[in-house]
Design an enzyme around this catalytic site. Structure first.
Site, PDB file in Angstrom:
ATOM      1  N   ASN A  23      18.412  53.700  64.039  1.00 41.58           N
ATOM      2  CA  ASN A  23      18.796  52.787  65.113  1.00 41.58           C
ATOM      3  C   ASN A  23      18.613  53.379  66.507  1.00 41.58           C
ATOM      4  O   ASN A  23      18.737  52.670  67.503  1.00 41.58           O
ATOM      5  CB  ASN A  23      20.231  52.277  64.895  1.00 41.58           C
ATOM      6  CG  ASN A  23      20.286  51.337  63.698  1.00 41.58           C
ATOM      7  OD1 ASN A  23      19.252  50.844  63.235  1.00 41.58           O
ATOM      8  ND2 ASN A  23      21.477  51.094  63.181  1.00 41.58           N
ATOM      9  N   ARG A  92      14.479  42.315  62.574  1.00 46.47           N
ATOM     10  CA  ARG A  92      15.207  41.881  63.756  1.00 46.47           C
ATOM     11  C   ARG A  92      14.998  42.810  64.954  1.00 46.47           C
ATOM     12  O   ARG A  92      14.991  42.376  66.097  1.00 46.47           O
ATOM     13  CB  ARG A  92      16.694  41.782  63.405  1.00 46.47           C
ATOM     14  CG  ARG A  92      17.509  41.189  64.511  1.00 46.47           C
ATOM     15  CD  ARG A  92      18.945  40.993  64.135  1.00 46.47           C
ATOM     16  NE  ARG A  92      19.766  40.859  65.314  1.00 46.47           N
ATOM     17  CZ  ARG A  92      19.960  39.721  65.962  1.00 46.47           C
ATOM     18  NH1 ARG A  92      19.407  38.621  65.523  1.00 46.47           N
ATOM     19  NH2 ARG A  92      20.710  39.681  67.037  1.00 46.47           N
ATOM     20  N   ASP A 124      21.591  34.949  71.833  1.00 46.65           N
ATOM     21  CA  ASP A 124      22.077  34.505  73.152  1.00 46.65           C
ATOM     22  C   ASP A 124      22.508  35.662  74.044  1.00 46.65           C
ATOM     23  O   ASP A 124      22.309  35.622  75.257  1.00 46.65           O
ATOM     24  CB  ASP A 124      23.294  33.571  73.009  1.00 46.65           C
ATOM     25  CG  ASP A 124      23.022  32.399  72.109  1.00 46.65           C
ATOM     26  OD1 ASP A 124      21.950  32.392  71.485  1.00 46.65           O
ATOM     27  OD2 ASP A 124      23.867  31.511  72.030  1.00 46.65           O
ATOM     28  N   ASP A 307      28.199  49.628  59.641  1.00 50.85           N
ATOM     29  CA  ASP A 307      27.121  50.030  58.737  1.00 50.85           C
ATOM     30  C   ASP A 307      27.604  50.982  57.644  1.00 50.85           C
ATOM     31  O   ASP A 307      26.855  51.266  56.707  1.00 50.85           O
ATOM     32  CB  ASP A 307      25.971  50.670  59.538  1.00 50.85           C
ATOM     33  CG  ASP A 307      25.260  49.636  60.404  1.00 50.85           C
ATOM     34  OD1 ASP A 307      25.187  48.469  59.981  1.00 50.85           O
ATOM     35  OD2 ASP A 307      24.803  49.988  61.499  1.00 50.85           O
ATOM     36  N   ARG A 400      14.060  50.571  53.983  1.00 54.71           N
ATOM     37  CA  ARG A 400      13.977  50.212  55.406  1.00 54.71           C
ATOM     38  C   ARG A 400      14.749  51.207  56.271  1.00 54.71           C
ATOM     39  O   ARG A 400      14.403  51.413  57.431  1.00 54.71           O
ATOM     40  CB  ARG A 400      14.573  48.811  55.631  1.00 54.71           C
ATOM     41  CG  ARG A 400      13.675  47.689  55.145  1.00 54.71           C
ATOM     42  CD  ARG A 400      14.232  46.357  55.563  1.00 54.71           C
ATOM     43  NE  ARG A 400      14.564  46.378  56.988  1.00 54.71           N
ATOM     44  CZ  ARG A 400      15.337  45.497  57.588  1.00 54.71           C
ATOM     45  NH1 ARG A 400      15.864  44.502  56.906  1.00 54.71           N
ATOM     46  NH2 ARG A 400      15.581  45.587  58.879  1.00 54.71           N
TER      47      ARG A 400
END
Ligand code: EPU
Length: 419
Positions: A23, A92, A124, A307, A400
């Site tokens: 990340n 994403r 958003d 996570d 992933r």
């Protein structure tokens, strides 16, 4: 997608060095296109999401090479401002290219991003933060199409609509090249957000307040090239710490700042798992009976990371008594419990965010599936402590986010094969 076959009951022992943080590496890779010169990134995890991001970067014209954990990016010839999310690249995190593209070209367009099945994950927060810097939303229905007003990106005082990790990263990447100073309030402060800021500063950006929820970004004219080493993955470290505790083994986890996991170690103390923290590692030690904890409540950093919720819940099945899990961030992040149920776990789901786990339950090997990256890791952890053989399907989800998981576990003494 392949599968793992795991024989449970092996005690883990030894040391493991975690890879660089997924990340952190994903936004940092996107941020390289802000630079004028080549960038070298070290300690990059060799995982599917990084390969997918490299493919996407290539489609917009970036020159990227990845070898032995080192990525060299030459961003000079980036031409396209369209981010494609075709089946292969469904991820994403590709949304993280919007900020850098807006800063460099004044426009950006992408198909709606994919990613793990984790309930409603709106965009958003990203769009409203961009609008604060002077970005106009041309389309947010079929595609996301954005363009910067003719005056260019302008520094602004922005209050994020929630503490979103990738939205904070996106607005930081746009603000570093905006004219004037931006204040980003309610900024996410996760270690990977901090790593992105440190990387950008190493190229000449001026970001302060790193690690807090209020960032000050003084816009600069351009960013130079450079070399940067990605921070160790605290989520992978937490996964190995749980593996050690589940098998009552002794494992040193290296290559991390152990204080990225303070809330996690606090839960280890409550459970009764001894550990020792060093400068760049943590040692998990053998324990006696584990005691249930009152509540495992996930929240933004520095609270307990969402996570690691599913992986930690596996450990709670081995503690005496009832432990409550409260997932405050995601809607769909308790589904993995139904897979654990097949292995003998006992729990009660109170609502989409809360469950009570009852232990201690002996788990048994069965056929199960992974639901997302972290639920997949949780299945591997459950298999390590289960009696007999467990078959875990859909391990593409695990690939992933985890670099070489089975090799690292094997080195610690686990019996795990990829089929
Ligand atoms: N949310 C809240 N309240 C908050 C903050 C978030 O309800 O205060 C909700 C959001 O509405 C959203 C969800 O929680 O539905 C996720 O939040 P966020 O926008 O922060 O997530 P993200 O930026 O899309 C990143 C990580 C995820 C990680 C989340 C949360 C990357 C590339 N992805 O996603 O990582 O779960 O932050 O920490 O950094 C993973 O690695 O397995 C993974 C899914």
């Amino acid at each position: 997608m392949g599968k793992y076959i795991v024989q449970g009951g092996r005690k883990l022992k030894g040391s493991v060095t975690v890879s660089g943080s997924k990340n952190a590496a994903l936004p940092i890779l996107c941020a390289t296109i802000l630079a004028k010169e080549p960038v070298i990134l070290k300690n990059v995890p060799d995982i599917a999401d990084i390969h997918a991001m490299i493919s996407i970067l290539k489609t917009i014209g970036t020159k990227v090479e990845f070898k032995d954990g080192v990525i060299t990016v030459d961003p000079k010839n980036v031409k396209s401002t369209y981010v494609s999310n075709d089946g292969k690249h469904c991820m994403r995190a590709s949304i993280l290219l919007l900020g850098p593209l807006l800063a460099r070209f004044g426009k950006a367009e992408m198909e709606f991003p994919g990613g793990c099945i984790l309930g409603k994950r709106p965009v958003d927060t990203h769009l409203s933060a961009f609008m604060g810097l002077g970005v106009q939303v041309v389309d947010d229905q079929k595609n996301i199409e954005l363009k910067v007003a003719s005056k260019g990106l302008k520094g602004a005082d922005i209050v994020m609509s929630e503490l979103s990790v990738t939205a904070t990263e996106n607005v930081i990447m746009a603000a570093v090249l905006a004219e004037g100073t931006s204040i980003i309030r309610l900024a996410a402060a996760e270690p990977h957000v901090q790593d992105l800021c440190n990387f950008l500063n190493s190229l000449g950006a001026k970001i302060s307040g790193i690690g807090t929820h209020e960032l000050l970004v003084k816009g600069v004219k351009s960013l130079k090239g450079g070399e940067y080493s990605i921070t160790g993955d605290y989520l992978e470290a937490g996964t190995f710490a749980i593996a050690a505790a589940l098998t009552n083994g002794e494992v040193e986890i290296k290559g991390i700042d152990p204080h990225h996991l303070d809330s996690f170690w606090q839960k280890f103390s409550e459970l009764g798992v001894p550990y020792e923290l060093k400068k760049n590692s943590a040692i998990v030690k053998p324990h006696g009976k584990l005691k249930a904890i009152t509540q495992l409540r996930t929240a933004v950093h520095p609270s307990f990371p969402t996570d690691l919720q599913a992986p930690f819940a596996v450990l709670l099945t081995q503690a005496d008594g009832k432990s409550k899990v409260f997932e405050t961030l995601f809607d769909g992040r308790l589904n993995y419990l139904f897979e654990l149920e097949k292995m003998g776990a006992k729990f009660e789901i109170l609502n989409p965010h809360q469950a009570i786990i009852s232990g201690k339950q002996n788990l048994r090997g069965v056929h199960i599936s992974s639901w997302d990256i972290r639920a997949g890791a949780a299945m591997v952890l459950a298999a390590l402590v289960a009696e007999g053989e467990t078959e875990i399907n859909n391990i593409g989800f695990i690939d992933r986010g985890y670099d070489n998981l089975e090799q690292k576990l094997k080195k610690l003494g686990a019996t795990i094969e990829r089929k």
